[in-house]
Scaffold this active site. Structure first.
Site, PDB file in Angstrom:
ATOM      1  CE  LYS A 169      -4.978   2.107   2.514  1.00 55.11           C
ATOM      2  NZ  LYS A 169      -4.276   1.807   3.621  1.00 55.11           N
ATOM      3  CD  GLU A 176      -9.847   2.014   7.481  1.00 56.99           C
ATOM      4  OE1 GLU A 176      -9.239   1.476   8.311  1.00 56.99           O
ATOM      5  OE2 GLU A 176      -9.950   1.751   6.439  1.00 56.99           O
TER       6      GLU A 176
END
Length: 297
Positions: A169, A176
């Site tokens: 993550k 991102e």
């Protein structure tokens, strides 16, 4: 088979996760300090509400001290055979430490990186899981209720041992950062050139058929529809820490991450009312080339 779990933290993500789990046939007892959303008064009440046997509690609170406090308390309330799922954005070494501490009491630990934000209720959540295979297998009804519809492997991965879920993550969030920065810079350049009279329409035209289409681009277009000049928001951009951890890991492993690093530093720049570095650049240009400078306001 798991059919009832506890969920600690009913904020923007946790509240919707509780609802999606219930829609998926998983009974959920939720705890949150806010009385208007909680199902039980405290953590002890949450544990007491779970059925006898292998109890499961998912922790969905901010990383750091809040998560540590909840997991420590659960360690005193749960028993051997029970399982703690940590679904926040913790730094993966902390997962390994917590797993070792709970293992001394016979309590299992699984870390889960969760992506989907406020849209997860309807779209499902991308899940990156770290932990022992036996524990992950036991928890699959929970993960299947949360993940997006479609092939499991397109919204769920058992990434590896404890810590792997949050490590995955962390890298996901680093990517991102880079993607958002690229879209933002493209938007700024489009808006700066008067030859482009429809910036929103241009970016919207990229959302189908082009190689840069993505959900983030869809969200950028939605933001421009709501506020074409983005005039209602300030240019100050926070970071949750995962971008920093990603860059730290890159340094430790000698992996070049120029895009993610630059995106992180761009966020730092957004917080400066004035940039001492840019003042220095302007001063240097004036010194060596006599270039014009603007006086301080």
């Amino acid at each position: 088979m798991v059919s009832h779990i506890g969920l600690v933290g009913l904020g923007k993500m946790g509240h919707n996760m509780r609802e999606r789990l219930r829609r998926g046939g998983i009974e959920v007892t939720g705890y949150d300090p806010r009385p208007e959303v909680t199902d039980v008064p405290d953590l002890a009440g949450l544990v007491a509400a779970l059925p006898e046997g292998r109890r499961v509690v998912w922790v969905m609170v901010p990383a750091g001290a809040p998560t540590r406090g909840v997991v420590d308390e659960l360690g005193t309330l749960l028993a051997a055979g029970d399982i703690v799922i940590e679904g926040g954005n913790s730094h993966y070494p902390e997962d390994q430490a917590r797993a070792a501490e709970l293992a001394e009491r016979g309590i299992g630990y699984v870390d889960v990186g969760v992506s989907g934000g406020v849209w997860g209720l309807e779209n499902g959540y991308g899940l990156m899981v770290g932990g022992e295979q036996e524990l992950v297998g036991h928890l699959m009804p929970v993960f299947d209720a949360l993940r997006p519809e479609g092939p499991r492997e397109e919204g769920f991965v058992h990434a590896g041992t404890v810590g792997a879920g949050h490590f995955a993550k962390m890298v996901h969030n680093g990517i991102e950062y880079g993607l958002m920065q690229a879209y933002a810079e493209g938007y700024e350049l489009l808006a700066a050139k008067d030859i482009v009279t429809d910036v929103h329409g241009t970016m919207k035209a990229w959302t189908r058929g082009t190689v840069v289409r993505s959900w983030l681009l869809d969200l950028m277009v939605k933001a421009l529809e709501e506020d074409p000049a983005l005039a209602a928001i300030d240019d100050w951009v926070d970071d949750s820490g995962e971008g920093r951890w990603t860059v730290d890991e890159a340094i430790d492993n000698a992996v070049p991450l120029p895009v993610i690093s630059a995106a992180l530093f761009a966020r730092f720049a957004s917080r400066q009312e004035e940039s001492p570095a840019m003042k220095a650049v302007a001063a240097l240009r004036q010194q060596f080339g006599g270039h014009a400078v603007k006086p301080a306001q």
